[in-house]
Design an enzyme around this catalytic site. Structure first.
Site, PDB file in Angstrom:
ATOM      1  N   GLY A  15      -7.962   1.075   1.990  1.00 21.51           N
ATOM      2  CA  GLY A  15      -8.716   2.459   1.902  1.00 21.51           C
ATOM      3  C   GLY A  15      -9.326   2.649   0.522  1.00 21.51           C
ATOM      4  NE  ARG A  69     -14.161   7.752   3.335  1.00 22.87           N
ATOM      5  CZ  ARG A  69     -13.575   8.915   3.799  1.00 22.87           C
ATOM      6  NH1 ARG A  69     -13.490   9.933   2.910  1.00 22.87           N
ATOM      7  NH2 ARG A  69     -12.981   8.806   4.813  1.00 22.87           N
ATOM      8  CE1 TYR A  83      -2.416  12.816   5.645  1.00 22.61           C
ATOM      9  CE2 TYR A  83      -1.345  14.297   4.587  1.00 22.61           C
ATOM     10  CZ  TYR A  83      -1.818  13.424   4.493  1.00 22.61           C
ATOM     11  OH  TYR A  83      -2.296  12.823   3.117  1.00 22.61           O
TER      12      TYR A  83
END
Length: 243
Positions: free
Chosen positions: A13, A16, A153
């Site tokens: 990932g 960015r 999450y």
């Protein structure tokens, strides 16, 4: 600055945000970078690195794709292995529990937690053979303290902490250290979309009275990758939010 010359670092990932900041920090420290993203990384992003990084493109939630990509990496001529793995890739799909779709709960856990396993397992096997390595997993203060609207999450990030502790015990005898970073509110695309009143309310609970910078998370990643007597730990980078 810690010198990572002749070390290979994979950051998932890393196109960015925090992942990119971590990759740039290792690049500045002399590491050979392998960048990962689900989609193609833009040329202008690659141009920001001192040393040309290698790139991998796959969905971490796809176990077969992750394993195939990593196996192909290790089969490259002259490739000597990964010294540092940073598991940063992840997603959010926020919603209050009473309205959350089961698919959204499952998807976030699948990407954030299962995806971390999918990338780590094939690399961990190689690290066991090479008898060294550092693995750094990105958790979150939400995994420690919970947050309204983020049960998926929070569950995934709490799982990463347990994953980190267990893997640290398995890897220690082979010289493999495994730690986690739990960022708080970091300046990013994700926090930028929060309404001003929401940001102001959050700031009231942060003793340092500001959001963190991605570079401050990256500094901790370099520290954990270089310190040879820390393993199984979760370091919060949150301005005191979780005191």
């Amino acid at each position: 600055m810690t010198d990572f010359t002749n070390q290979t670092v994979l950051v998932t990932g890393s196109s960015r945000g925090i992942g990119l900041a971590i990759a740039k920090a290792f690049d500045a420290a002399g590491a050979q970078l392998i960048l990962h993203a689900r989609s193609e990384i833009k040329p202008e992003v690659l141009a920001e690195f001192k040393q040309k990084p290698q790139t991998l493109q796959f969905d971490i939630a796809d176990a077969e794709a992750a394993e195939a990509s990593i196996k192909a990496l290790y089969k490259q001529e002259g490739f000597e292995g990964i010294d540092v793995l940073v598991n940063n890739a992840g997603i959010t799909k926020d919603q209050l529990a009473m309205a959350m779709a089961p698919a959204d709960f499952a998807n976030v856990v699948n990407v954030n937690l299962n995806g971390t396993f999918n990338v780590t397992q094939p690399i961990f096997k190689k690290m066991i053979r090479q008898k060294h390595g550092a693995i750094i997993n990105l958790s979150s203060v939400v995994g420690l303290m919970g947050n309204m609207g983020q049960i998926n999450y929070a569950a995934s990030k709490a799982g990463i902490i347990g994953f980190t502790k267990s893997l640290a015990k398995e890897g220690a005898r082979r010289g493999i250290r495994v730690n986690a970073i739990a960022p708080g509110m970091i300046v990013s695309d994700m926090t930028a979309v929060l309404p001003e009143e929401t940001q102001a309310e959050i700031l009231k609970n942060i003793p340092l009275s500001r959001f963190g910078e991605a570079s401050e998370v990256a500094d901790v990643a370099l520290f954990l990758a270089s310190n040879t007597y820390i393993t199984g730990q979760t370091l919060t980078v949150d301005g005191g939010l979780y005191i």
